[in-house]
Design a protein around this motif. Structure first.
Motif, PDB file in Angstrom:
ATOM      1  N   GLY A  33       0.874  -1.150   0.063  1.00 23.90           N
ATOM      2  CA  GLY A  33      -0.005   0.026  -0.183  1.00 23.90           C
ATOM      3  C   GLY A  33       0.975   1.322  -0.039  1.00 23.90           C
ATOM      4  O   GLY A  33       0.538   2.166  -0.524  1.00 23.90           O
ATOM      5  N   SER A  34       2.006   1.367   0.845  1.00 22.18           N
ATOM      6  CA  SER A  34       2.808   2.547   0.774  1.00 22.18           C
ATOM      7  C   SER A  34       3.474   2.540  -0.507  1.00 22.18           C
ATOM      8  O   SER A  34       3.611   3.932  -1.021  1.00 22.18           O
ATOM      9  N   MET A  35       3.874   1.591  -1.127  1.00 17.83           N
ATOM     10  CA  MET A  35       4.549   1.482  -2.351  1.00 17.83           C
ATOM     11  C   MET A  35       3.622   2.458  -3.236  1.00 17.83           C
ATOM     12  O   MET A  35       4.085   2.952  -4.446  1.00 17.83           O
ATOM     13  N   LEU A  36       2.502   1.691  -3.454  1.00 22.09           N
ATOM     14  CA  LEU A  36       1.352   2.355  -4.479  1.00 22.09           C
ATOM     15  C   LEU A  36       1.152   3.925  -4.352  1.00 22.09           C
ATOM     16  O   LEU A  36       1.338   4.491  -5.108  1.00 22.09           O
ATOM     17  N   ALA A  37       1.038   4.260  -3.049  1.00 19.35           N
ATOM     18  CA  ALA A  37       0.873   5.450  -2.727  1.00 19.35           C
ATOM     19  C   ALA A  37       1.968   6.403  -2.948  1.00 19.35           C
ATOM     20  O   ALA A  37       1.679   7.549  -3.564  1.00 19.35           O
ATOM     21  N   ALA A  38       3.136   5.979  -2.656  1.00 19.56           N
ATOM     22  CA  ALA A  38       4.241   6.721  -2.937  1.00 19.56           C
ATOM     23  C   ALA A  38       4.403   6.912  -4.358  1.00 19.56           C
ATOM     24  O   ALA A  38       4.820   8.038  -4.999  1.00 19.56           O
ATOM     25  N   LEU A  39       4.049   6.043  -5.191  1.00 16.85           N
ATOM     26  CA  LEU A  39       4.316   5.982  -6.657  1.00 16.85           C
ATOM     27  C   LEU A  39       3.263   7.191  -7.386  1.00 16.85           C
ATOM     28  O   LEU A  39       3.555   7.778  -8.144  1.00 16.85           O
ATOM     29  N   GLY A  40       2.016   7.095  -6.594  1.00 17.54           N
ATOM     30  CA  GLY A  40       0.941   7.896  -7.210  1.00 17.54           C
ATOM     31  C   GLY A  40       1.264   9.156  -6.853  1.00 17.54           C
ATOM     32  O   GLY A  40       1.175  10.282  -7.559  1.00 17.54           O
ATOM     33  N   VAL A  41       1.964   9.662  -5.679  1.00 18.52           N
ATOM     34  CA  VAL A  41       2.221  10.869  -5.023  1.00 18.52           C
ATOM     35  C   VAL A  41       3.281  11.493  -6.243  1.00 18.52           C
ATOM     36  O   VAL A  41       3.354  12.538  -6.262  1.00 18.52           O
ATOM     37  N   THR A  42       4.277  10.376  -6.489  1.00 16.05           N
ATOM     38  CA  THR A  42       5.488  10.946  -7.380  1.00 16.05           C
ATOM     39  C   THR A  42       4.850  11.436  -8.838  1.00 16.05           C
ATOM     40  O   THR A  42       5.365  12.428  -9.328  1.00 16.05           O
ATOM     41  N   MET A  43       3.709  10.800  -9.333  1.00 19.22           N
ATOM     42  CA  MET A  43       3.160  11.141 -10.581  1.00 19.22           C
ATOM     43  C   MET A  43       2.606  12.560 -10.304  1.00 19.22           C
ATOM     44  O   MET A  43       2.697  13.446 -11.111  1.00 19.22           O
ATOM     45  N   LEU A  44       1.784  12.567  -9.365  1.00 25.47           N
ATOM     46  CA  LEU A  44       1.124  14.014  -9.094  1.00 25.47           C
ATOM     47  C   LEU A  44       2.145  15.141  -8.956  1.00 25.47           C
ATOM     48  O   LEU A  44       1.908  16.289  -9.593  1.00 25.47           O
ATOM     49  N   LEU A 102       7.068   4.492   5.858  1.00 26.12           N
ATOM     50  CA  LEU A 102       7.379   4.270   4.551  1.00 26.12           C
ATOM     51  C   LEU A 102       7.060   4.958   3.435  1.00 26.12           C
ATOM     52  O   LEU A 102       8.034   5.169   2.693  1.00 26.12           O
ATOM     53  N   THR A 103       5.822   5.647   3.558  1.00 19.92           N
ATOM     54  CA  THR A 103       5.505   6.293   2.231  1.00 19.92           C
ATOM     55  C   THR A 103       6.213   7.598   2.059  1.00 19.92           C
ATOM     56  O   THR A 103       6.559   7.933   1.112  1.00 19.92           O
ATOM     57  N   SER A 104       6.399   8.123   3.181  1.00 25.49           N
ATOM     58  CA  SER A 104       7.192   9.515   3.264  1.00 25.49           C
ATOM     59  C   SER A 104       8.694   9.314   2.761  1.00 25.49           C
ATOM     60  O   SER A 104       9.250  10.062   1.943  1.00 25.49           O
ATOM     61  N   LEU A 105       9.414   8.083   3.354  1.00 26.27           N
ATOM     62  CA  LEU A 105      10.657   7.720   2.890  1.00 26.27           C
ATOM     63  C   LEU A 105      10.683   7.611   1.372  1.00 26.27           C
ATOM     64  O   LEU A 105      11.678   8.038   0.520  1.00 26.27           O
ATOM     65  N   LEU A 106       9.667   6.771   0.807  1.00 28.19           N
ATOM     66  CA  LEU A 106       9.425   6.555  -0.740  1.00 28.19           C
ATOM     67  C   LEU A 106       9.400   7.676  -1.588  1.00 28.19           C
ATOM     68  O   LEU A 106       9.825   7.738  -2.636  1.00 28.19           O
ATOM     69  N   THR A 107       8.791   8.661  -1.060  1.00 30.08           N
ATOM     70  CA  THR A 107       8.315   9.859  -1.995  1.00 30.08           C
ATOM     71  C   THR A 107       9.725  10.530  -2.180  1.00 30.08           C
ATOM     72  O   THR A 107       9.788  11.417  -3.023  1.00 30.08           O
ATOM     73  N   GLU A 108      10.523  10.550  -1.146  1.00 28.67           N
ATOM     74  CA  GLU A 108      11.888  11.079  -1.023  1.00 28.67           C
ATOM     75  C   GLU A 108      12.636  10.509  -2.103  1.00 28.67           C
ATOM     76  O   GLU A 108      13.632  11.010  -2.869  1.00 28.67           O
ATOM     77  N   LEU A 109      12.709   9.131  -2.106  1.00 28.71           N
ATOM     78  CA  LEU A 109      13.648   8.301  -2.845  1.00 28.71           C
ATOM     79  C   LEU A 109      13.180   7.936  -4.362  1.00 28.71           C
ATOM     80  O   LEU A 109      14.276   7.999  -5.079  1.00 28.71           O
ATOM     81  N   LEU A 110      11.951   7.959  -4.630  1.00 28.61           N
ATOM     82  CA  LEU A 110      11.520   7.548  -5.964  1.00 28.61           C
ATOM     83  C   LEU A 110      11.960   8.442  -6.934  1.00 28.61           C
ATOM     84  O   LEU A 110      12.366   7.876  -8.220  1.00 28.61           O
ATOM     85  N   PRO A 111      11.821   9.822  -6.762  1.00 27.58           N
ATOM     86  CA  PRO A 111      12.304  10.690  -7.862  1.00 27.58           C
ATOM     87  C   PRO A 111      13.811  10.172  -8.349  1.00 27.58           C
ATOM     88  O   PRO A 111      14.275  10.687  -9.518  1.00 27.58           O
ATOM     89  N   ASP A 112      14.535   9.677  -7.495  1.00 27.55           N
ATOM     90  CA  ASP A 112      15.897   9.411  -8.250  1.00 27.55           C
ATOM     91  C   ASP A 112      16.007   7.990  -9.065  1.00 27.55           C
ATOM     92  O   ASP A 112      16.811   7.910  -9.488  1.00 27.55           O
ATOM     93  N   PHE A 113      14.910   7.327  -8.946  1.00 25.83           N
ATOM     94  CA  PHE A 113      14.965   6.358  -9.589  1.00 25.83           C
ATOM     95  C   PHE A 113      13.815   6.057 -10.636  1.00 25.83           C
ATOM     96  O   PHE A 113      13.862   5.318 -11.351  1.00 25.83           O
TER      97      PHE A 113
END
Length: 214
Positions: A33-44, A102-113
């Motif tokens: 759930g956290s991974m899906l939410a973080a990816l959605g936040v990254t898209m927005l 976890l979502t907060s951390l992933l939203t910070e890391l995902l833009p690098d990947f």
């Protein structure tokens, strides 16, 4: 042999009963759930859109001050943990803290990947809203949330039977109204589409009378 009468499994951490998730299932559900939410936040964020709830407040802080979305999102959720603990229990609170962190951390890391060379705002709204809504649905079904308004919405659903998705939609519209201070009308319209997609996903799919596993 599983003790069916008590709903217990000899597999312990890995085992589950028909009416209860195991610890391993909860861990997987919270991570997914956290991974899906973080990816959605990254898209927005890539399309510079907004959303409702504490995530929307995090976006507003990011766009207006340049602060880290993940840090603001995590901090804004701190006051809601008291309500979660007193109204929804310790297990819900611990799982929610884990999901938010976890979502907060992933939203910070995902833009690098992950990056989007071309991302139309309407596509970002539809797919980003759907991803966040699906992520929250996974968390709700494992008795967790992304904090903030999600905690309040779940409490009101448990207490009064109000649909969590519809409650959150009303609260989200208040946050989106604040976006008129920063965003163009087109961005606001696309952001409303994202919020509608997110909350319709919850309203249609999250019903406690259909899904009874704890």
């Amino acid at each position: 042999m599983t003790d069916v009468s008590e709903g217990k499994s000899p597999l312990g951490f890995w085992g589950s009963a028909p009416d209860r998730h195991s610890a391993a299932e909860d861990a997987q559900g919270i991570a997914a759930g956290s991974m899906l939410a973080a990816l959605g936040v990254t898209m927005l964020a890539s399309a510079e859109l907004l959303i409702g709830g504490t995530a929307g407040l995090g976006f507003l802080a990011r766009y207006s001050t340049g602060l880290s979305f993940g840090l603001v999102f995590f901090t804004l959720n701190l006051p809601f943990y008291w309500l979660a603990y007193h109204r929804l229990g310790l297990a819900f609170t611990v799982k929610t803290i884990a999901a938010v962190a976890l979502t907060s951390l992933l939203t910070e890391l995902l833009p690098d990947f992950v990056s989007f060379g071309t991302l139309h705002p309407v596509a970002a709204a539809l797919f980003g809203g759907l991803l966040i809504g699906t992520g929250m649905l996974a968390l709700f079904r494992h008795r967790a949330s992304l904090g903030g308004f999600g905690i309040l919405a779940l409490y009101l659903q448990d207490r009064f039977g109000w649909r969590a998705g519809l409650v959150q939609l009303a609260l989200d519209l208040v946050v989106l109204a604040l976006s008129f201070l920063l965003a163009t009308p087109y961005v606001i319209v696309c952001s409303i589409v994202a919020a509608a997609m997110l909350n319709l996903t919850l309203a249609i799919n999250h019903r406690t009378d259909r899904y009874i596993v704890r």
